[in-house]
Design a protein around this motif. Structure first.
Motif, PDB file in Angstrom:
ATOM      1  N   ASN A  93       0.826  -1.205   0.000  1.00  0.00           N
ATOM      2  CA  ASN A  93       0.000   0.000   0.000  1.00  0.00           C
ATOM      3  C   ASN A  93       0.865   1.262   0.000  1.00  0.00           C
ATOM      4  O   ASN A  93       1.803   1.380   0.792  1.00  0.00           O
ATOM      5  N   VAL A  94       0.525   2.175  -0.889  1.00  0.00           N
ATOM      6  CA  VAL A  94       1.191   3.478  -0.952  1.00  0.00           C
ATOM      7  C   VAL A  94       0.174   4.483  -0.420  1.00  0.00           C
ATOM      8  O   VAL A  94      -0.643   5.030  -1.154  1.00  0.00           O
ATOM      9  N   TYR A  95       0.207   4.717   0.871  1.00  0.00           N
ATOM     10  CA  TYR A  95      -0.846   5.476   1.530  1.00  0.00           C
ATOM     11  C   TYR A  95      -0.778   6.978   1.260  1.00  0.00           C
ATOM     12  O   TYR A  95      -1.813   7.637   1.171  1.00  0.00           O
ATOM     13  N   THR A  96       0.423   7.518   1.184  1.00  0.00           N
ATOM     14  CA  THR A  96       0.579   8.967   1.040  1.00  0.00           C
ATOM     15  C   THR A  96       1.228   9.302  -0.294  1.00  0.00           C
ATOM     16  O   THR A  96       1.943   8.490  -0.886  1.00  0.00           O
ATOM     17  N   GLY A 169      -4.850   7.987   0.095  1.00  0.00           N
ATOM     18  CA  GLY A 169      -5.417   7.387   1.283  1.00  0.00           C
ATOM     19  C   GLY A 169      -5.254   8.168   2.571  1.00  0.00           C
ATOM     20  O   GLY A 169      -6.203   8.341   3.325  1.00  0.00           O
ATOM     21  N   LEU A 170      -4.031   8.636   2.853  1.00  0.00           N
ATOM     22  CA  LEU A 170      -3.744   9.253   4.149  1.00  0.00           C
ATOM     23  C   LEU A 170      -2.943  10.540   3.991  1.00  0.00           C
ATOM     24  O   LEU A 170      -2.243  10.734   2.994  1.00  0.00           O
ATOM     25  N   THR A 171      -3.050  11.396   5.004  1.00  0.00           N
ATOM     26  CA  THR A 171      -2.154  12.548   5.133  1.00  0.00           C
ATOM     27  C   THR A 171      -1.138  12.318   6.249  1.00  0.00           C
ATOM     28  O   THR A 171      -0.059  12.890   6.245  1.00  0.00           O
ATOM     29  N   GLU A 172      -1.481  11.484   7.217  1.00  0.00           N
ATOM     30  CA  GLU A 172      -0.602  11.219   8.354  1.00  0.00           C
ATOM     31  C   GLU A 172       0.435  10.156   7.999  1.00  0.00           C
ATOM     32  O   GLU A 172       0.140   9.187   7.292  1.00  0.00           O
ATOM     33  N   ALA A 173       1.642  10.331   8.505  1.00  0.00           N
ATOM     34  CA  ALA A 173       2.705   9.363   8.243  1.00  0.00           C
ATOM     35  C   ALA A 173       3.803   9.505   9.291  1.00  0.00           C
ATOM     36  O   ALA A 173       3.831  10.458  10.071  1.00  0.00           O
ATOM     37  N   TRP A 174       4.707   8.534   9.269  1.00  0.00           N
ATOM     38  CA  TRP A 174       5.898   8.564  10.131  1.00  0.00           C
ATOM     39  C   TRP A 174       7.129   8.605   9.245  1.00  0.00           C
ATOM     40  O   TRP A 174       7.201   7.923   8.226  1.00  0.00           O
ATOM     41  N   VAL A 175       8.099   9.442   9.635  1.00  0.00           N
ATOM     42  CA  VAL A 175       9.289   9.644   8.815  1.00  0.00           C
ATOM     43  C   VAL A 175      10.549   9.325   9.618  1.00  0.00           C
ATOM     44  O   VAL A 175      10.551   9.391  10.852  1.00  0.00           O
ATOM     45  N   VAL A 181      12.808   9.874   4.914  1.00  0.00           N
ATOM     46  CA  VAL A 181      12.107   8.748   4.296  1.00  0.00           C
ATOM     47  C   VAL A 181      10.798   8.489   5.041  1.00  0.00           C
ATOM     48  O   VAL A 181      10.759   8.467   6.273  1.00  0.00           O
ATOM     49  N   VAL A 182       9.732   8.292   4.272  1.00  0.00           N
ATOM     50  CA  VAL A 182       8.401   8.070   4.840  1.00  0.00           C
ATOM     51  C   VAL A 182       8.106   6.575   4.915  1.00  0.00           C
ATOM     52  O   VAL A 182       8.308   5.844   3.938  1.00  0.00           O
ATOM     53  N   PHE A 183       7.633   6.131   6.059  1.00  0.00           N
ATOM     54  CA  PHE A 183       7.223   4.739   6.235  1.00  0.00           C
ATOM     55  C   PHE A 183       5.734   4.590   5.895  1.00  0.00           C
ATOM     56  O   PHE A 183       4.950   5.525   6.083  1.00  0.00           O
ATOM     57  N   PRO A 184       5.311   3.408   5.457  1.00  0.00           N
ATOM     58  CA  PRO A 184       3.877   3.189   5.235  1.00  0.00           C
ATOM     59  C   PRO A 184       3.095   3.133   6.543  1.00  0.00           C
ATOM     60  O   PRO A 184       1.938   3.547   6.599  1.00  0.00           O
TER      61      PRO A 184
END
Length: 348
Positions: A93-96, A169-175, A181-184
């Motif tokens: 999944n590529v959420y952002t 899908g999302l705006t929220e993420a962890w980097v 680098v952004v994690f799914p």
């Protein structure tokens, strides 16, 4: 004509469309900038909801183009476990939109450094695809070899595909601090361990998301100028939020931002279309009829409505395959197999 509204078609008026007919009969996409045909290579990516769209394309006589095929000799069950064919390539999944951008950057060698690797119980996990290899890799060398093959297929995808269907899908993420680098999903949920000094939370806003989407469009146009886009927004709310807001408020913000980005992106380009799967499922006027008991997941009946609208909008009547829609039981079974790492944010 005494005012401009007198010349508008019925679709412009709430009373003549929404109020005047059943929800299932409402035409959400009366016209499109382009049509889809069986000969086109149609690639898919995005959030969990995008998996439903990918599975149903062939039922309408279209081609879901999968560039990263399962190796010869493995069983269909094992291939499914390893997520071959879930999307056009094995990126999970590529959420952002930032994930999409970094996928292109890594695939085309535009980003320095290696993507992060997560570890646990002596196993190795790709930080950008933590659940793609069930149980993890035996060694770091195996992980890197598989990643190199995967990124080569991603290069092929963007270089050759005719239509790219992307579900925001999302705006929220962890980097990852430093590299950006952004994690799914948040490290420590699907694999690895969370480190507050290394892992930071971000909630992307409208300018950032639109800029990332435009960057991807412009770059891909340089390698594949004929590629067209269909963008849509997942109607599935957040499973959890890392903001200070209640999850329903945070989810409403996220979907509003993504819907605004998708609309602006499509309006700005002749080769980009917006498809309203979000509106079909999530509009208050649907009376929640397409939601499961948790008021979050989309029912098989809702997916069927979305895809019937998609076919009616993008496929000429003469091109549609005479294939019966899957039974609700079959759709429910397929829905149960949707891969969704985000669910790990709320493990019991």
């Amino acid at each position: 004509m005494s005012h401009p509204y007198e010349a508008l078609p019925p679709q412009a008026f709430w009373r003549k469309t929404v109020s005047a007919q059943a929800w299932g009969q409402l035409d959400f996409k009366p016209s499109t900038k382009f049509k889809l045909t069986p000969s086109l290579k149609i690639a898919t990516a995005g959030s969990c909801f995008a998996q439903h769209m990918a599975r149903r394309l062939e039922g309408f006589g279209l081609s879901h183009w999968v560039v990263e095929q399962a190796p010869a000799g493995i069983t269909p069950e094992r291939a499914r476990e390893l997520q071959y064919g879930v999307f056009s390539a094995r990126y999970a999944n590529v959420y952002t939109v930032r994930q999409l951008r970094q996928l292109v950057e890594f695939a085309f060698g535009l980003r320095e450094g290696d993507p992060p690797v997560l570890t646990g119980n002596g196993r190795f996990f790709d930080g950008l695809r933590p659940r793609i290899q069930a149980g993890g890799y035996d060694s770091l060398a195996d992980l890197r070899a598989d990643r190199a093959w995967h990124l080569a297929q991603v290069r092929r995808l963007f270089s050759e595909c005719d239509v790219f269907v992307f579900t925001l899908g999302l705006t929220e993420a962890w980097v990852e601090q430093g590299s950006g680098v952004v994690f799914p999903v948040c490290p420590g949920t699907a694999a690895g361990e969370f480190d507050a000094e290394r892992h930071g939370f971000v909630n992307f806003d409208y300018p950032e998301i639109l800029a990332d989407l435009e960057w991807v469009r412009e770059f891909v146009a340089g390698v594949n100028p004929r590629m067209r886009w269909i963008v849509t927004v997942s109607p599935v709310p957040l499973v959890a939020t890392a903001t200070a807001h209640p999850v329903i408020v945070a989810s409403s913000y996220s979907k509003a931002v993504l819907r605004a980005v998708a609309g602006r992106f499509a309006d700005a380009h002749d080769h980009v279309e917006y498809f309203p799967s979000f509106e079909i499922i999530s509009s208050a006027q649907s009376f929640g009829q397409y939601l499961e008991g948790d008021l979050r997941e989309v029912s098989p009946r809702g997916v069927d409505h979305v895809m019937r609208q998609f076919s009616a909008a993008f496929v000429e009547a003469g091109e549609r395959a005479a294939v019966a829609a899957p039974s609700l039981a079959a759709q429910a079974a397929a829905a149960a197999q949707v891969e969704c790492e985000e669910l790990l944010n709320d493990r019991p």
